[in-house]
Design an enzyme around this catalytic site. Structure first.
Site, PDB file in Angstrom:
ATOM      1  N   GLU A   1       0.722  -1.013  -0.289  1.00 17.31           N
ATOM      2  CA  GLU A   1       0.031  -0.016   0.132  1.00 17.31           C
ATOM      3  C   GLU A   1       0.514   1.153   0.110  1.00 17.31           C
ATOM      4  OE1 GLU A   1      -3.892   0.583   0.443  1.00 17.31           O
ATOM      5  OE2 GLU A   1      -2.788   1.992  -1.030  1.00 17.31           O
TER       6      GLU A   1
ATOM      7  N   GLU B   1      13.969  17.453  -3.934  1.00 17.39           N
ATOM      8  CA  GLU B   1      15.692  16.927  -4.397  1.00 17.39           C
ATOM      9  C   GLU B   1      16.360  17.940  -4.560  1.00 17.39           C
ATOM     10  OE1 GLU B   1      15.991  13.682  -3.278  1.00 17.39           O
ATOM     11  OE2 GLU B   1      13.989  12.717  -2.735  1.00 17.39           O
TER      12      GLU B   1
ATOM     13  N   LYS C   1       3.970   4.604  -9.929  1.00 19.84           N
ATOM     14  CA  LYS C   1       3.058   4.723  -9.265  1.00 19.84           C
ATOM     15  C   LYS C   1       1.420   4.282  -9.968  1.00 19.84           C
ATOM     16  CE  LYS C   1       4.875   7.656  -5.226  1.00 19.84           C
ATOM     17  NZ  LYS C   1       5.118   9.056  -5.319  1.00 19.84           N
TER      18      LYS C   1
END
Lengths: 337, 337
Positions: free
Chosen positions: B147, B208, B223
């Site tokens: 998950e 980042e 994803k």
């Protein structure tokens, strides 16, 4: 799994339609073949231990409005069907009564008493007698699920208790009534007053002829009680909620809020043990600001932060999404087979 | 339940912190007393069959950055720990590698091979080798849950597969990357250009130093592959996704959209079997229009209509909300005791 269906109005007929529509899918995906062995309404009961022909039943009842007119139906009352027609599970979808909880409350207690699991969308018994229902289900070792009773197709209870099981839910806040949200959204967009907008909503079939249950905040309060008990483990009842509706909201108040970047929404909220329903200011860019008849709820949790879910709060098929997922959860847990 | 923890960076340390913070609550609520019996990082492994002292370990590693510096740690490699230290479940939280999936992929296959359940937040192996991992888990009779790999604290996979189990999910659409959403939100509010806004996001620690994985759309694409496979039952890989990032979005394009009542968002979407990541116009009042670093996903379903969930897509503790709920789901199913 054999099912006693009690109540054959909009939601009950929607349940039959859903089972017809999803018969092949349920079998292919889960090996699940539910069979409705009795259908009761106020006029009588239709019984078939081998499974009722749902299409034929819908056809008759859509025409006459009464179960008793179906071939083979008898005047057997719902309580007798619950006690006497063998099944593993009862689906209770009779009309909600928030004063007495009846006839739903008696139906649920009777079903549990004979060892049947109960799935319901009926808010009344839950807002009035949750403690008794929960205790009876535990004592009799049956499952008791009611996802569809608060939030329609938004799966709030199972989301909090199953999927967010690692999180402690600290507070719950949401728009739990589509009719009032529709009215407030329309007033905000068009600058109209409450009475005019309510009339338009009635003409569109979104508000009821007697809209008081919605606009007074009572419907939201009932749902808030259900969520509080099921998710926070409380034993609240309807009388614990401080309730204020939307009838006094003016176009001026809405315009003033808008100037400052806010909208006015009817919010049900439980925080620090206190339950309230009242119009509140919500920032325009906040996830709780959803429009039209949509519903929304936010959980504040210890790990995940705020989790918000948006969906349709009503509708015959939408409500049956939640009823079916409750039934599948019982089936997949190994019970009711 | 005994756990091999593999990876002790931000997420791994967050896992240890979460278990410390929630120890009493987990025991009181579920009777659940997990015990971490090994912790591996690239420098070595710490083993204690009676349960590692997580506070002391965090204290050492926060100081030196290496597991090998903990009293009693050895140079035992992670694969040997997975194979050799008795446990029921492995938590795999090593850094994601979207090119090879390693070392996570080997860790997961090794754990399954010796009959251990696997819970992971590691996107790489899932986006590259889902089919193999799924098949291995089934063959070995272990549970495989992930998950936290897509959507952080938003419980998308379990929401779709467990809570909406009665619904067929038709399409998935969402904002799955907080960094790009932060940049687009800031460009929209302040009218700044992409380069300037990216620099500000880097100064705030939201983007980042090498932001390419986020701004190119790659993170969203990984994803999306995970969600597509887990929810729609496909066997997609990263190369199946058409990917476009946000680097070419101009303040002019955003202003033009705004005039027409739209915002520009980086949307990952699977519809009719085709996977895409691209900047899209979203109506201002749509539930998908969430601001800042928030993530959001909408499922279109056959019964419930659209169900949308909003939450935090990243963060060490937020991610561990999902890891913990996966572990609890395995524990509550009766496995891993």
């Amino acid at each position: 799994m054999r099912i006693n269906l009690v109540g054959f109005g909009v939601i009950g007929k929607g349940f039959a339609k859903t089972l017809i529509m999803k018969r092949d899918w349920l079998k292919a995906r889960y090996g699940f073949e539910p069979s409705v062995v009795s259908i009761s309404d106020i006029t009588g009961t239709l019984v078939n231990p081998d499974g009722i022909d749902l299409s034929a039943t819908l056809e008759t009842v859509n025409r006459t409005g009464r179960i008793i007119d179906c071939p083979g139906a008898t005047v057997m009352q719902s309580l007798d069907a619950i006690r006497g027609v063998d099944a593993e599970l009862m689906v209770e979808v009779t009309p909600t009564n928030v004063k007495t909880g009846e006839p739903g409350l008696s139906h649920m207690l009777a079903a549990m008493d004979v060892g049947k699991h109960v799935v319901t969308s009926n808010k009344g018994p839950l807002a009035l007698a949750y403690k008794k229902l929960r205790a009876t289900a535990e004592k009799k070792g049956v499952q008791f699920k009611f996802e569809s009773s608060a939030g329609g197709a938004m799966p709030l209870i199972n989301l909090a208790n199953e999927v967010l099981s690692g999180d402690e839910i600290i507070s719950i806040k949401g728009i739990l009534n589509g009719t009032t949200n529709f009215i407030l959204t329309k007033m905000t967009k068009e600058g109209t007053d409450f009475e005019t907008t309510l009339k338009e909503a009635q003409e569109l079939g979104i508000a009821e002829t007697d809209p008081s249950y919605d606009i007074s905040g009572s419907d939201t309060a009932s749902k808030l009680v259900i969520l509080t008990n099921a998710i926070l483990g409380r034993e609240a009842t309807y009388s614990d909620v401080s309730v204020q509706g939307i009838t006094k909201i003016t176009p001026e108040a809405i315009a003033l809020a808008k100037e400052e970047g806010f909208v006015i929404k009817l919010i049900g909220e439980v925080e620090d043990g206190s339950l309230s329903v009242a119009p509140k200011l919500v920032p325009e860019n906040h996830p709780l600001n959803v429009d039209g008849t949509l519903n929304v709820a936010s959980f504040t949790t210890d790990l995940a932060g705020d989790v918000t879910i948006v969906g349709r709060g009503a509708g015959a098929i939408e409500t049956n999404s939640a009823i079916l997922s409750d039934i599948l959860s019982i089936y997949r847990s190994g019970a009711g087979r």
